[in-house]
Scaffold this motif. Structure first.
Motif, short mmCIF file in Angstrom:
data_model
loop_
_atom_site.label_atom_id
_atom_site.label_comp_id
_atom_site.label_asym_id
_atom_site.label_seq_id
_atom_site.Cartn_x
_atom_site.Cartn_y
_atom_site.Cartn_z
N MET A 1 -18.55 -12.84 8.76
CA MET A 1 -17.15 -12.75 8.34
C MET A 1 -16.63 -14.13 7.96
N ILE A 2 -15.88 -14.20 6.91
CA ILE A 2 -15.24 -15.46 6.51
C ILE A 2 -13.76 -15.22 6.29
N ALA A 3 -12.98 -16.30 6.42
CA ALA A 3 -11.55 -16.27 6.18
C ALA A 3 -11.16 -17.60 5.55
N LEU A 4 -9.86 -17.80 5.38
CA LEU A 4 -9.37 -19.00 4.70
C LEU A 4 -9.90 -20.31 5.28
N PRO A 5 -9.98 -20.50 6.61
CA PRO A 5 -10.47 -21.79 7.13
C PRO A 5 -11.88 -22.13 6.65
N GLU A 6 -12.76 -21.13 6.55
CA GLU A 6 -14.11 -21.40 6.07
C GLU A 6 -14.11 -21.80 4.60
N VAL A 7 -13.23 -21.19 3.83
CA VAL A 7 -13.13 -21.54 2.41
C VAL A 7 -12.56 -22.95 2.25
N GLN A 8 -11.58 -23.29 3.03
CA GLN A 8 -11.01 -24.64 2.97
C GLN A 8 -12.05 -25.69 3.37
N ALA A 9 -12.86 -25.39 4.37
CA ALA A 9 -13.92 -26.32 4.76
C ALA A 9 -14.93 -26.48 3.63
N ALA A 10 -15.23 -25.38 2.96
CA ALA A 10 -16.16 -25.44 1.83
C ALA A 10 -15.60 -26.31 0.71
N VAL A 153 -22.38 -19.37 1.60
CA VAL A 153 -22.41 -19.03 0.17
C VAL A 153 -21.09 -18.38 -0.23
N CYS A 154 -20.67 -17.38 0.53
CA CYS A 154 -19.40 -16.69 0.20
C CYS A 154 -18.21 -17.64 0.28
N ALA A 155 -18.18 -18.48 1.32
CA ALA A 155 -17.07 -19.42 1.45
C ALA A 155 -17.04 -20.39 0.28
N GLY A 156 -18.21 -20.83 -0.16
CA GLY A 156 -18.26 -21.72 -1.31
C GLY A 156 -17.72 -21.07 -2.56
N GLN A 157 -18.08 -19.80 -2.78
CA GLN A 157 -17.55 -19.10 -3.96
C GLN A 157 -16.02 -18.99 -3.87
N MET A 185 -16.48 -11.99 -4.82
CA MET A 185 -15.34 -11.20 -4.37
C MET A 185 -14.95 -11.55 -2.94
N ALA A 186 -15.95 -11.66 -2.06
CA ALA A 186 -15.67 -11.96 -0.66
C ALA A 186 -14.98 -13.30 -0.51
N GLY A 187 -15.49 -14.32 -1.19
CA GLY A 187 -14.91 -15.64 -1.08
C GLY A 187 -13.51 -15.72 -1.64
N VAL A 188 -13.32 -15.14 -2.82
CA VAL A 188 -11.99 -15.20 -3.45
C VAL A 188 -10.98 -14.36 -2.67
N ALA A 189 -11.38 -13.20 -2.19
CA ALA A 189 -10.47 -12.37 -1.40
C ALA A 189 -10.08 -13.06 -0.11
N ALA A 190 -11.02 -13.77 0.52
CA ALA A 190 -10.69 -14.52 1.73
C ALA A 190 -9.72 -15.66 1.42
N ALA A 191 -9.94 -16.33 0.30
CA ALA A 191 -9.08 -17.45 -0.09
C ALA A 191 -7.66 -16.99 -0.42
N LEU A 192 -7.55 -15.79 -1.00
CA LEU A 192 -6.25 -15.30 -1.47
C LEU A 192 -5.58 -14.33 -0.51
N GLU A 193 -6.18 -14.10 0.65
CA GLU A 193 -5.65 -13.11 1.58
C GLU A 193 -4.18 -13.39 1.90
N TYR A 241 -18.42 -6.45 2.20
CA TYR A 241 -17.77 -5.21 2.64
C TYR A 241 -16.69 -5.51 3.68
N ALA A 242 -17.03 -6.34 4.65
CA ALA A 242 -16.07 -6.64 5.72
C ALA A 242 -14.79 -7.28 5.15
N VAL A 243 -14.94 -8.21 4.22
CA VAL A 243 -13.77 -8.87 3.64
C VAL A 243 -13.00 -7.91 2.74
N ALA A 244 -13.71 -7.10 1.95
CA ALA A 244 -13.04 -6.15 1.06
C ALA A 244 -12.22 -5.15 1.86
N ALA A 245 -12.80 -4.63 2.95
CA ALA A 245 -12.09 -3.66 3.77
C ALA A 245 -10.88 -4.30 4.46
N ARG A 246 -11.04 -5.53 4.89
CA ARG A 246 -9.96 -6.22 5.61
C ARG A 246 -8.81 -6.59 4.69
#
Length: 314
Positions: A1-10, A153-157, A185-193, A241-246
């Motif tokens: 699972m990833i969320a905004l903090p992982e994307v910011q770290a990336a 990988v997802c966080a980087g995207q 999709m997972a990375g961008v959705a986490a970044a824009l949540e 899937y986890a990010v899309a559903a969330r």
């Protein structure tokens, strides 16, 4: 699972390693009647796709943690992820070995070799290349690099999503992008949540997201059609899937014919050369598979351009 903090770290990790790609405003017209639309030209990224973001984040995170072996990296890819991992590995100074299906476009295989990667062609589907790559990594001790189902990988995207927010001043409602295995999709959705919705567009012949959301879990789907070389994952990744559903990612399906027409439209209207898989996102708007509301601010991600452009010029 990833969320905004992982994307910011990336984003901090890959700063200076990836390009900030342009955002092109779409003039008022049939595609954007109110002129509230932009094309994110991510096909101008290193190696011709967004994949460089995730590749750098994964490899640099492993190096920072002392987990990057001298044996380098092993990846499986329909082409674009392999190019990105090969490029990132070279920049970081370790070898790369890339497993691709025998159906991978020659242009991508040639570029992999030009980047210095050892290329192994296995089977006709991405899943077969992935199985062979996993075995090779286990045998050699190399760092395994999954094209779309690894957190780094997802966080980087997802850094692409942060870039869109910065370039639009946060004034965006919806981001449309193509879905294969779902890493982008997972990375961008986490970044824009909580900030903007994400619409995941996929070919009717490879409905990994649509089937996963309907089933409540990732499921295998048949793989066919013009975009199979870049969107041909057999199933959606678990992280995706986890990010899309969330986050409530909205699925949309488009036909091969619509993808082919959208790819040509991108060239004829905007002089943008993109892959068939990339054109899926544009096709959703042209066919009405996704219809923006009046005044909706939309960004369409053009995510890759590793294609033979000769059929675009008539």
């Amino acid at each position: 699972m990833i969320a905004l903090p992982e994307v910011q770290a990336a984003a901090g990790r890959v700063a200076g390693r990836v390009r900030e790609t342009p955002l092109l405003a779409v003039d008022p017209g049939p595609l954007a009647p109110a002129g509230r639309m932009w094309l994110k030209l991510e096909q101008a990224q290193h190696t011709g796709s967004f994949k460089a973001r995730g590749a750098f984040n994964h490899i640099l995170a492993a190096r920072a943690a002392g987990r990057l072996p001298a044996a380098g990296v092993v990846a499986a890819s329909g082409g674009n992820a392999g190019l990105a991992f090969a490029y990132a590995a070279t920049e970081v100074g370790v070898p790369a070995e890339v497993f691709v299906p025998e159906t991978a476009p020659a242009v991508k295989v040639e570029r992999l070799r030009a980047l210095g990667a050892a290329v192994v062609q296995v089977g006709t589907r991405y899943a077969e290349a992935q199985e062979a790559a996993a075995k090779r990594a286990a045998d050699t001790g190399a760092l395994p690099c999954h094209a779309y189902d690894q957190p780094e990988v997802c966080a980087g995207q997802g850094t692409l999503g942060l870039e869109i927010l910065e370039q639009t001043g946060g004034e965006v409602d919806t981001v449309l992008l193509a879905v294969g295995g779902g890493g982008l999709m997972a990375g961008v959705a986490a970044a824009l949540e909580g900030r903007a919705r994400v619409v995941g567009v996929e070919p009717e012949g490879i409905p990994t997201l649509e089937r996963a959301l309907a089933a409540g879990r990732p499921v295998d789907v048949p793989v066919s059609g013009v975009a199979a070389d870049s969107l041909g994952a057999t199933r959606l990744g678990d992280i995706a899937y986890a990010v899309a559903a969330r986050t409530g990612v909205v699925p949309a399906l488009v036909s091969d014919e619509a993808i082919i027409e959208a790819r040509r439209f991108a060239w004829e209207e905007y002089r943008q050369v993109v892959e068939h898989g990339t054109a899926a996102a544009l096709a959703a708007l042209r066919t009405g598979a996704y219809r923006p509301a009046p005044g909706e601010r939309v960004v369409v991600v053009l995510c890759g351009a590793n294609t033979d452009p000769s059929d675009l010029v008539t």
